[in-house]
Scaffold this motif. Structure first.
Motif, short mmCIF file in Angstrom:
data_model
loop_
_atom_site.label_atom_id
_atom_site.label_comp_id
_atom_site.label_asym_id
_atom_site.label_seq_id
_atom_site.Cartn_x
_atom_site.Cartn_y
_atom_site.Cartn_z
N UNK A 24 -30.48 9.37 -37.55
CA UNK A 24 -29.86 8.00 -38.18
C UNK A 24 -30.56 8.18 -39.65
N UNK A 25 -31.42 9.53 -40.14
CA UNK A 25 -32.76 9.34 -40.80
C UNK A 25 -31.59 11.01 -41.84
N UNK A 26 -31.58 11.49 -40.54
CA UNK A 26 -31.35 12.89 -41.43
C UNK A 26 -30.18 12.97 -42.05
N UNK A 27 -28.91 11.66 -41.09
CA UNK A 27 -27.45 11.70 -41.16
C UNK A 27 -27.47 11.19 -43.03
N UNK A 28 -28.47 9.77 -43.32
CA UNK A 28 -28.36 9.98 -44.85
C UNK A 28 -28.67 9.65 -45.25
N UNK A 29 -29.50 10.98 -44.82
CA UNK A 29 -30.53 11.48 -46.08
C UNK A 29 -29.52 12.99 -46.30
N UNK A 30 -28.21 13.22 -45.81
CA UNK A 30 -28.24 14.82 -46.30
C UNK A 30 -25.88 13.80 -46.00
N UNK A 31 -25.33 13.67 -45.49
CA UNK A 31 -23.94 12.58 -45.43
C UNK A 31 -24.37 12.08 -46.78
N UNK A 32 -25.14 11.33 -46.54
CA UNK A 32 -24.86 9.96 -47.44
C UNK A 32 -25.35 10.37 -48.63
N UNK A 33 -26.06 11.54 -48.86
CA UNK A 33 -27.00 10.89 -50.44
C UNK A 33 -25.35 11.79 -51.57
N UNK A 34 -24.71 12.53 -51.14
CA UNK A 34 -23.33 12.58 -52.35
C UNK A 34 -22.98 11.28 -52.79
N UNK A 35 -23.40 10.03 -52.29
CA UNK A 35 -23.05 8.79 -52.68
C UNK A 35 -24.23 7.82 -53.54
N UNK A 36 -24.77 7.62 -52.89
CA UNK A 36 -26.41 7.49 -53.15
C UNK A 36 -27.51 8.00 -53.27
N UNK A 37 -28.18 7.35 -54.29
CA UNK A 37 -29.36 7.60 -54.95
C UNK A 37 -30.34 8.42 -53.96
N UNK A 38 -31.43 8.46 -54.40
CA UNK A 38 -32.60 9.32 -54.04
C UNK A 38 -33.27 7.63 -52.80
N UNK A 39 -33.75 7.29 -54.37
CA UNK A 39 -34.33 5.84 -53.93
C UNK A 39 -33.57 5.17 -53.10
N UNK A 40 -32.36 4.67 -52.90
CA UNK A 40 -31.42 3.81 -52.37
C UNK A 40 -32.00 4.42 -50.83
N UNK A 41 -31.30 5.99 -50.76
CA UNK A 41 -31.75 6.80 -49.65
C UNK A 41 -33.01 6.13 -48.74
#
Length: 159
Positions: A24-41
């Motif tokens: 979960x952590x790795x996916x959100x912080x890599x895959x979802x990083x294209x659409x969300x800011x770091x503070x959101x991640x």
């Protein structure tokens, strides 16, 4: 345990928790990083999540994991409100049919329970996937989580 294209899909167990949280952590912080800011991640997938809360949630939901060569490559769950709560695939195993297999499995479970529809809140990243799986967007929303707002989409599919 069912064998599908070299991948094992089975219900989640308590022993899967650490791998689930890591994925979960790795996916959100890599895959979802294209659409969300770091503070959101960081808010969405904190480095030190509440393990007991996750375990309670996974135990109460219909939850599946997929492993390949004994490595967790995806997980998803459906709660009693007919809601696909989480759907995550390992960053190195994207676009290999894993998310499709998980969603198909959860939809089959929902049909067994005589649900006439399932819902989800799809991230910006996942919206296109759910559309391809026959989900319709009900509405866009800015959802609050621990003081941070996230754009996502309430989606549903008739079964």
């Amino acid at each position: 345990m069912e064998q599908i294209e070299g991948m094992d899909i089975r219900p989640v167990t308590d022993e899967d928790l650490d791998e689930v949280l890591h994925l979960f952590y790795q996916t959100v912080h890599t895959i979802n990083a294209q659409d969300y800011r770091q503070d959101q991640l960081d808010t969405w997938a904190p480095q030190h999540p509440d393990k007991e809360k996750w375990l309670t949630s996974l135990r109460s939901n219909i939850a599946y994991v997929i492993k390949q060569d004994n490595k967790l490559v995806g997980f998803a769950d459906l709660n009693q409100r007919r809601y696909i709560d989480r759907l995550f695939v390992h960053k190195d195993y994207q676009r290999m049919g894993i998310a499709s297999l998980l969603v198909t499995t959860l939809e089959a479970e929902a049909k067994k329970l005589k649900y006439n529809e399932v819902m989800t809140e799809a991230s910006i990243t996942a919206r296109g996937f759910f559309e391809k799986k026959g989900y319709d967007t009900v509405r866009m929303q800015d959802k609050e989580l621990r003081g941070m707002f996230f754009r996502n989409y309430i989606m549903k599919k008739e079964l």
